[in-house]
Design a protein around this motif. Structure first.
Motif, short mmCIF file in Angstrom:
data_model
loop_
_atom_site.label_atom_id
_atom_site.label_comp_id
_atom_site.label_asym_id
_atom_site.label_seq_id
_atom_site.Cartn_x
_atom_site.Cartn_y
_atom_site.Cartn_z
N GLN A 48 -25.71 -4.11 -22.15
CA GLN A 48 -25.19 -3.83 -23.16
C GLN A 48 -26.10 -3.01 -24.23
OE1 GLN A 48 -24.81 -6.69 -21.81
NE2 GLN A 48 -22.69 -7.06 -21.22
N ASN A 49 -25.68 -2.94 -25.40
CA ASN A 49 -26.37 -2.48 -26.44
C ASN A 49 -25.87 -3.30 -27.65
OD1 ASN A 49 -23.69 -1.13 -27.45
ND2 ASN A 49 -24.45 0.66 -26.39
N HIS A 50 -26.05 -2.85 -28.95
CA HIS A 50 -25.73 -3.79 -30.12
C HIS A 50 -24.22 -3.71 -30.27
CE1 HIS A 50 -24.95 0.00 -31.94
NE2 HIS A 50 -24.30 -0.33 -32.92
N LEU A 51 -23.48 -3.20 -29.51
CA LEU A 51 -22.14 -3.22 -29.64
C LEU A 51 -21.43 -4.63 -28.86
CD1 LEU A 51 -20.64 0.38 -29.05
CD2 LEU A 51 -21.14 -0.82 -31.15
N ALA A 52 -22.35 -5.21 -28.14
CA ALA A 52 -22.01 -6.56 -27.81
C ALA A 52 -21.57 -7.57 -28.78
CB ALA A 52 -23.10 -7.21 -26.78
N TRP A 53 -22.04 -7.47 -30.15
CA TRP A 53 -21.54 -8.35 -31.19
C TRP A 53 -20.50 -7.89 -31.91
CZ3 TRP A 53 -24.45 -12.24 -29.94
CH2 TRP A 53 -25.74 -12.05 -29.30
N ARG A 54 -19.98 -6.83 -31.63
CA ARG A 54 -18.84 -6.06 -32.40
C ARG A 54 -17.61 -7.07 -32.85
NH1 ARG A 54 -18.60 -5.66 -27.16
NH2 ARG A 54 -16.48 -6.08 -26.17
N LYS A 55 -17.20 -8.08 -32.10
CA LYS A 55 -16.21 -8.93 -32.28
C LYS A 55 -16.38 -9.75 -33.33
CE LYS A 55 -14.19 -8.50 -27.86
NZ LYS A 55 -13.57 -9.13 -26.55
N ILE A 202 -15.33 0.39 -25.22
CA ILE A 202 -16.89 -0.07 -25.61
C ILE A 202 -17.34 0.29 -24.16
CG2 ILE A 202 -18.14 -2.31 -25.77
CD1 ILE A 202 -16.55 -1.25 -28.31
N PHE A 203 -16.80 -0.27 -23.03
CA PHE A 203 -17.41 0.04 -21.63
C PHE A 203 -18.07 1.67 -21.59
CE2 PHE A 203 -17.28 1.79 -17.61
CZ PHE A 203 -17.96 0.73 -16.72
N ASN A 204 -17.21 2.47 -22.25
CA ASN A 204 -17.74 4.00 -22.14
C ASN A 204 -18.74 4.18 -22.79
OD1 ASN A 204 -15.56 4.77 -20.49
ND2 ASN A 204 -14.12 4.99 -22.16
N ASP A 205 -18.92 3.49 -24.03
CA ASP A 205 -20.43 3.41 -24.65
C ASP A 205 -21.41 2.87 -24.11
OD1 ASP A 205 -21.09 4.66 -27.49
OD2 ASP A 205 -22.24 2.70 -27.53
N TYR A 206 -21.17 1.95 -23.39
CA TYR A 206 -22.32 1.24 -22.71
C TYR A 206 -22.64 2.28 -21.47
CZ TYR A 206 -21.15 -3.23 -24.41
OH TYR A 206 -20.81 -4.45 -25.15
N LEU A 207 -21.66 2.63 -20.76
CA LEU A 207 -21.84 3.80 -19.64
C LEU A 207 -22.78 5.00 -20.42
CD1 LEU A 207 -21.53 4.66 -16.90
CD2 LEU A 207 -19.26 5.62 -17.51
N ARG A 208 -22.34 5.46 -21.58
CA ARG A 208 -22.78 6.57 -22.18
C ARG A 208 -24.18 6.51 -21.98
NH1 ARG A 208 -25.30 7.36 -26.76
NH2 ARG A 208 -24.38 5.41 -27.74
N CYS A 209 -24.77 5.23 -22.45
CA CYS A 209 -26.15 4.99 -22.49
C CYS A 209 -26.89 4.88 -21.12
CB CYS A 209 -26.43 3.70 -23.32
SG CYS A 209 -25.95 3.98 -25.20
N TYR A 210 -25.80 4.09 -20.49
CA TYR A 210 -26.40 3.65 -18.78
C TYR A 210 -26.68 4.97 -17.99
CZ TYR A 210 -27.77 -0.17 -16.14
OH TYR A 210 -28.26 -1.25 -15.26
N GLN A 211 -26.08 6.01 -18.30
CA GLN A 211 -26.12 7.31 -17.69
C GLN A 211 -27.61 8.15 -17.74
OE1 GLN A 211 -22.27 9.18 -18.78
NE2 GLN A 211 -21.66 8.49 -16.96
#
Length: 304
Positions: A48-55, A202-211
């Motif tokens: 993940q990135n910092h968005l893991a804490w979004r909730k 959120i998955f798509n943002d994780y993927l954006r970084c992971y690509q």
């Protein structure tokens, strides 16, 4: 010299702003911040990135100044080059980043929450910079050395990436880079036991970084460091203990919760420990966010 460059409002976490914080060591971390009050610094894990804490971040920001960095190598933070020693992604160096971030924000001490890799950085942070932490919360980990020492078929099967990602460059980088979305989807779906816990956006943002090929390499270097130089650093500091109060939270449906007595694995690592299992998998803050938040706030209220 440190430097903070605002980058606008977070598109995913209400009330939070994004900044690039250039640290005194030259590394720039992407950091989301919101709220006022005692500082609370939270570090995500892999993948993940910092968005893991979004909730939970918006609720916490009603009481705390919440600081959410992307670890070096992850998200939109810098991805420094490494070498055969993997020192650049050792938890000691990654913890130094966080110590420098605390200084760059003109803070003396923070309450710390870390999940997965972020918690392993937090363990080293607590040993190397104890004066900068008022308390610690580690989410769904046992100590790295303990997990390697107790490796068996069940652990190696469930946490196969601990042994895949540490293979020499460029094998894991090449295989993941062929289809990052497949690897990321399988990884998250295997770890989290609550369907829908990671929203598609959120998955798509994780993927954006992971690509990003540099992130894939940084992730591998993070794990390579964990299997080599981090173990050496831990062995040299085997007599040190975490001095700050420590809360352990873990998912009872996950690998850590099912294979280890989590509190006991930390018994000789810290002086003041408490812990609880939660009805979820590897990411309680994403899977059972309200329950996680109540446990976290109860602990913070008791120690701050």
């Amino acid at each position: 010299m440190s430097e903070i460059t605002p980058r606008g409002d977070s598109p995913f976490i209400s009330g939070f702003t994004l900044s690039n914080v250039r640290l005194a060591n030259g590394v720039t971390l992407r950091v989301a911040m919101g709220g006022e009050g005692p500082p609370l610094l939270m570090l995500h894990g892999h993948p993940q990135n910092h968005l893991a804490w979004r909730k939970i971040a918006p609720q916490l920001a009603q009481q705390y100044r919440v600081i959410l960095p992307d670890l070096r190598g992850y998200g939109d933070s810098d991805k420094p080059p490494s070498d055969e020693t993997h020192r650049a992604y050792s938890k000691r160096v990654m913890a130094q980043d966080i110590s420098l971030l605390i200084e760059a924000l003109d803070l003396e001490r923070v309450a710390f929450v870390g999940h997965d890799r972020g918690a392993r950085v937090g363990h080293r942070l607590a040993l190397d910079y104890p004066e900068k932490l008022s308390c610690c919360v580690f989410v769904d980990i046992a100590p790295t050395a303990t997990m390697y020492a107790l490796t068996n078929k069940a652990f190696a099967t469930r946490y196969f990436w601990w042994f895949f990602l540490i293979q020499p460059y460029p094998l894991p980088e090449t295989l993941i880079g062929h289809d990052p979305a497949l690897f990321l989807r399988k990884h998250i779906d295997g770890q989290l036991k609550t369907p829908g816990a990671t929203e598609e956006v959120i998955f798509n943002d994780y993927l954006r970084c992971y690509q990003n090929k540099e992130m894939i390499h940084a992730v591998c270097e993070d794990y390579r460091a964990a299997a080599t130089i981090d173990l050496d650093d831990d062995a040299q500091d085997s007599d040190k203990r975490i001095e700050a109060p420590l809360l352990l939270l873990w998912g009872e449906k996950g690998t850590v919760g099912q294979l280890y007595n989590v509190v006991e694995t930390w018994r000789d690592k810290a002086r003041n420990i408490q812990g609880n299992a939660l009805p979820c998998g590897h990411s309680p803050h994403e899977e059972v966010s309200e329950l996680f938040l109540s446990q976290l706030q109860r602990f913070l209220d008791s120690v701050l």
